[in-house]
Write an enzyme that holds these catalytic residues in place. Structure first.
Site, short mmCIF file in Angstrom:
data_model
loop_
_atom_site.label_atom_id
_atom_site.label_comp_id
_atom_site.label_asym_id
_atom_site.label_seq_id
_atom_site.Cartn_x
_atom_site.Cartn_y
_atom_site.Cartn_z
N ARG A 107 42.09 44.28 24.31
CA ARG A 107 42.92 43.66 25.05
C ARG A 107 42.25 41.87 24.57
O ARG A 107 41.21 42.26 25.21
CB ARG A 107 43.84 43.52 26.22
CG ARG A 107 44.65 45.28 26.35
CD ARG A 107 45.04 44.97 28.14
NE ARG A 107 46.09 46.14 28.06
CZ ARG A 107 46.05 46.47 29.25
NH1 ARG A 107 46.94 45.84 29.94
NH2 ARG A 107 46.64 47.87 28.78
N ARG A 141 37.34 43.85 33.70
CA ARG A 141 38.32 43.24 32.84
C ARG A 141 37.47 43.73 31.88
O ARG A 141 36.26 42.74 31.48
CB ARG A 141 39.19 42.21 33.71
CG ARG A 141 39.95 41.12 32.24
CD ARG A 141 40.56 39.97 32.89
NE ARG A 141 40.79 39.99 34.29
CZ ARG A 141 42.03 40.11 34.78
NH1 ARG A 141 42.47 40.71 34.09
NH2 ARG A 141 42.20 40.46 36.20
N GLU A 181 43.77 47.25 40.71
CA GLU A 181 44.92 48.63 40.08
C GLU A 181 43.57 48.77 38.79
O GLU A 181 43.08 48.61 38.99
CB GLU A 181 45.45 47.40 39.50
CG GLU A 181 46.64 47.77 38.97
CD GLU A 181 47.25 46.97 37.73
OE1 GLU A 181 47.96 45.85 38.42
OE2 GLU A 181 47.66 47.63 36.74
N SER A 205 49.55 51.92 36.65
CA SER A 205 50.96 51.40 36.40
C SER A 205 51.51 51.94 35.92
O SER A 205 51.64 53.10 34.91
CB SER A 205 50.44 50.27 35.79
OG SER A 205 52.00 49.12 36.47
N ARG A 257 38.20 51.46 34.76
CA ARG A 257 37.87 50.83 35.53
C ARG A 257 37.63 52.14 36.83
O ARG A 257 37.61 52.32 38.22
CB ARG A 257 40.00 50.79 36.54
CG ARG A 257 40.70 49.38 35.91
CD ARG A 257 39.56 48.39 36.36
NE ARG A 257 40.32 47.01 35.65
CZ ARG A 257 41.98 46.12 36.09
NH1 ARG A 257 42.05 46.69 36.85
NH2 ARG A 257 41.78 44.67 35.61
#
Lengths: 379, 522
Positions: A202, A217, A289, A292, A342
């Site tokens: 990403r 991130r 987070e 998801s 994460r």
């Protein structure tokens, strides 16, 4: 004009035919252009929304479940970057030179921990009848678009390959969604349940602020993703199954987390409903987070062209023919089983000890040679 | 379809890893590394005329990395400016020009040695001239400090001006000359170990043979057919989603990949290598410094749009970059790394039958060993690396041969290269499964990695410690496990008449104890 005609009549018809042809050509062109414009505009319309989804922005998201509570520490809590430095688990500095910011090397026990997390997650999800996969990480950009992402938008999250129509995937949802592109599957094969391990890339363009430190991130990471194709009437049920699987995984690891029903302002265009899990990260001092789970109903399948033929009891007509039902679009769902960086943040920050060591959660130990903790080493 | 049924009723046990022989209370994982090259078949714009371009069909993973000149910008006066500079020892080249010329010939390199020597001489001469002019200009400047007649002063001013102009021109020439010299010299391939056979592919020397081809009393299938029947891969869906030479692994093949990687890392860690995962996107300059050419014709390297970044074809690149532009202490050597990464290769220019199925793909998982060591120890570590590889492949029960690759087959960085070719009964021939290269100081001169020899400090009368001049490290790299090639070997060698495939014993603990992959009724 096929019959016998007087020359003057024939001439009139020829004229009329010519006029009609010209008018038709123009209109047909208009029709094509109109269809194209209609298609482009209509494809911008987001998926419909589940009636129970709260309306509003981020703050309107509804709490669905809470498991555990924040651990209390009787010593100063360190963040994962500091823990990683002291235990020699990552190197961001060398990666910044070799690749750029937000890249990293994992070292020593962190490597074994990543492998253990992936291995354990795959094993657990396979027990629920998901087919394990590894996927291509380079895909055609059209597939990215059909899944609802925008490879060439401003601030796109997608890396493109030079001199080609290919991109790097940001999630295994994309290559898995593409498996059954442009096909009709039999109803009896549904649900198709996949658990896919891949690296993800990403650009994180436009992401700024303090929530970008360390592993929180990054441009490249390992992820285990669940993906389901099912009948239309069953997607809500599978959405519940997916979030349950996730919650069981995170509970097994001893994490404290909350599950949120995301509000309309926070749903991506493909999602009919989205549940996010946010885990407590004591070093960061807030919830972050970690996964998801989205029900995309038929948004992706209408673009990817994935349908199923309902297998109703065949009724034979008098001529002995079987009536086949019209194919319907499948519903697709996707859910993060394990986003490794994460998870590393959660494990390191939650299970740090005063002496600088980090306890390994019991379920992961067999996948790491039985190691019970990562200890500081004297140099 | 429930995966539990597929495993003959056995529930999936927790996948136990073999015990890593390090107890929590003992000293930390100290892993030191040795390198082994998994070379990329890279061809620069200057494809050597004598070398058949695609002799790498059999050893797809060998890098014929022709010496990489750094990406350069063309400036107005057409002199190309290198973006980075290798620390070339020009004097050594000049003093050993016959040996260098022979080496270039033996390797079918098109490096221009004569040009390099010529430019070097020119450069030295201009440098002398520049120094002489600077000296004269200083003289003039000094003379102008004293008391002078106006006419004398005027003459000196004129002289000073002329000298300055001449100097500026010469200094520009010197810069351009240095840049050109650098670019040409960086094309010169590494020297060669004296024992390396001279010649092309057929001259490679057999170093070791282990085992012999299994005999089958039933028709042997290739890995593609086995994979199809056992539902282990999908090339068709991947062709639609991504293009040819991409694939999904499914079911037991996924667990087999994880087991291979896990077991390999565990075994190599026992030899004191530090485990790593690496970035798979790197700056193109790092790719070049390792001896590859990201932007050559038929490059093996994928580039990222609108950036100076590329995808790695091997973990050798990001690992080589870890100690870029630094001086390590002698006591830290050897540094031994074992790195797991995905690798991406365009395989541009690769054609022919040796491209079916898993044999040649655009993306794969690989475990790579990399060593940085003292100059006098690289031959020893090269032996250590090939021994580790051979032990790994023997443990899995593979039949293979180890070759000392001939000069025509060495990539520019490699001083010496050992390839391992394993017997692949489905393909009916040997296929390369790994490569171990000693790059001596070729990469370290480009990456800028040196070490300070720790001689016993001699203190002078003033109490100062003499520090030895830093030397360039030697780097080595070696493939511990290239997953697709290993899958080909395991599936084809251990296939059974009933369509099942036996899992080698060392891998079983890493796959929940599964003993074989069985055909499933549908």
């Amino acid at each position: 004009m096929k019959g016998k005609l007087e020359p003057s009549e024939r001439q009139k018809l020829v004229e009329e035919g010519k006029n009609l042809k010209e008018g038709l050509t123009t209109l047909e062109e208009d029709l094509i252009n109109l269809r194209d414009e209609l298609q482009l505009e209509a494809q911008c319309i987001p998926n419909m929304t589940h009636p129970d989804v709260p309306i509003g922005g981020e703050d309107s998201s509804k709490l669905r479940n809470v498991v555990g509570s924040p651990l209390s520490f009787d010593f100063p809590v360190k963040d994962h970057l500091q823990i990683g430095k002291e235990l020699d688990l990552f190197d961001f500095d060398a990666a910044a030179e070799v690749s750029g910011s937000k890249f990293y090397y994992l070292k020593n026990e962190a490597v074994m921990l990543e492998i253990a997390l992936v291995n354990w997650t795959l094993t657990e999800v396979m027990k629920k009848s998901f087919t394990p996969l590894t996927t291509p990480e380079i895909v055609r950009s059209s597939v990215v678009e059909k899944c609802g992402f925008q490879p060439r938008g401003e601030n796109t999250q997608v890396y493109s390959i030079e001199d080609s129509d290919q991109c790097l995937i940001g999630t295994a949802e994309i290559p898995v969604g593409g498996i059954h592109m442009d096909s009709i599957v039999s109803e009896s094969s549904l649900p198709l349940k996949y658990v896919a391990f891949s690296h993800c890339f990403r650009t994180e363009a436009g992401a700024a602020g303090t929530a970008t430190r360390g592993l929180y991130r990054v441009h490249q990471f390992s992820k285990v993703e669940m993906f389901i194709l099912c009948k239309q009437e069953e997607s809500d049920m599978y959405h519940d199954e997916l979030i349950k699987i996730e919650e069981d995984l995170f509970s097994s690891l001893g994490l404290h987390y909350k599950t949120l029903d995301m509000a309309t302002g926070d749903l991506g265009a493909p999602a009919y409903r989205k549940f996010d899990v946010e885990a407590w990260m004591p070093g960061l001092g807030r919830y972050g987070e970690i996964s998801s789970a989205s029900n995309c109903t038929d948004y992706q399948s209408r673009r990817l062209g994935i349908r199923y033929r309902p297998s109703e009891s065949p009724t034979t007509s008098k001529k002995g023919k079987t009536n086949q039902a019209t194919p319907k679009f499948v519903h697709t769902l996707n859910a993060t089983a394990c986003a490794v960086p994460r998870m590393l943040v959660c494990l390191l920050e939650n299970f740090q000890q005063e002496d600088g060591s980090v306890i390994i959660p019991k379920p992961l130990r067999p996948f790491m040679g039985g190691i019970e903790a990562i200890y500081p080493k004297s140099r | 379809m429930a995966l539990q049924c597929r495993l003959s009723g056995a529930t999936i046990q927790s996948l136990k890893m073999a015990t890593i022989p390090i107890s929590p209370s003992s000293s930390r994982f100290i892993f030191r590394t040795t390198p082994q090259t998994l070379n990329l078949a890279l061809f620069s714009r200057h494809t050597p005329p004598k070398a058949p371009p695609f002799s790498v069909l059999i050893r797809a993973l060998s890098a014929q990395a022709v010496a990489a000149a750094p990406a350069a910008e063309i400036s107005d006066n057409k002199v190309v400016k290198p973006q980075w500079k290798a620390a070339i020892d020009f004097k050594w080249i000049r003093d050993n020009k016959e040996a260098v010329a022979n080496n270039i010939k033996n390797r079918n390199s098109n490096a221009k040695l004569e040009l390099v020597l010529e430019l070097y001489d020119k450069m030295l001469n201009i440098q002398k001239e520049v120094e002489r002019l600077r000296g004269e200009r200083n003289n003039v400047a000094n003379k102008m400090k004293g008391k002078l007649e106006p006419s004398e002063r005027q003459k000196l001013v004129e002289e000073g001006k002329n000298l300055k102009e001449g100097l500026t021109t010469l200094e520009e020439d010197l810069i351009n000359l240095r840049d050109e010299l650098q670019l040409e010299a960086q094309c010169i391939p590494n020297m060669t170990h004296p024992d390396v056979p001279i010649g092309g592919e057929d001259s490679s020397k057999l170093r070791n043979v282990v085992g012999s081809p299994l005999s089958f009393d039933f028709p042997v299938k290739d890995h593609l057919q086995i994979g199809k029947e056992l539902d282990l891969f999908d090339f068709d869906a991947a062709a639609e989603v991504s293009g040819s030479k991409f694939y999904y692994l499914k079911n037991e093949a996924v667990m087999l990949e994880i087991a291979l990687v896990n077991w390999t890392l565990t075994e190599v860690m026992k030899k004191s290598f530090t485990p790593l995962t690496t970035p798979e996107i790197v700056r193109s300059s790092v790719v070049e410094k390792c001896g590859f050419q990201p932007r050559g014709e038929n490059t093996q390297v994928y580039s990222i749009e609108d950036s100076d970044q590329c995808l790695i074809g091997t973990a050798e690149i990001p690992v080589g970059g870890i100690h870029m532009d630094s001086i390590v202490s002698e006591s830290s050597l050897p540094l031994k790394y074992v790195a797991f990464s995905h690798c991406f290769r365009t395989e541009a220019g690769a054609a022919g039958t040796a491209t079916r199925g898993l044999y040649r793909v655009h993306q794969f998982s690989k475990v790579e060993m990399f060593i940085l060591c003292k100059q006098e120890e690289s031959d020893m570590y090269h032996d250590e690396l090939i021994k580790i590889e051979e032990d790994l492949f023997s443990s899995l029960g593979l039949h293979y041969k180890t070759l000392d690759m001939a000069t025509g087959d060495l990539g520019a960085p490699a001083y010496r290269k050992f390839d391992v070719e394993a017997w692949m009964p489905g393909l009916g021939r040997y296929g390369e499964i790994s490569s171990a290269s000693n790059c001596t100081d070729y990469q370290s001169r480009r990456l800028g990695i040196r070490y300070r020899p720790s001689e016993s400090p001699t203190t002078s009368k003033k109490g100062k410690t003499n520090q030895a001049t830093p030397k360039f490290v030697h780097t080595l790299n070696a493939t511990a496990c290239a997953v697709p090639r290993m899958l080909v070997c395991l599936l084809e060698n251990f296939q059974q008449e009933d369509g099942s495939v036996i899992i080698p014993k060392p891998l079983r603990p890493f796959m929940g104890g599964i003993e074989a992959i069985y055909p499933k009724s549908r």
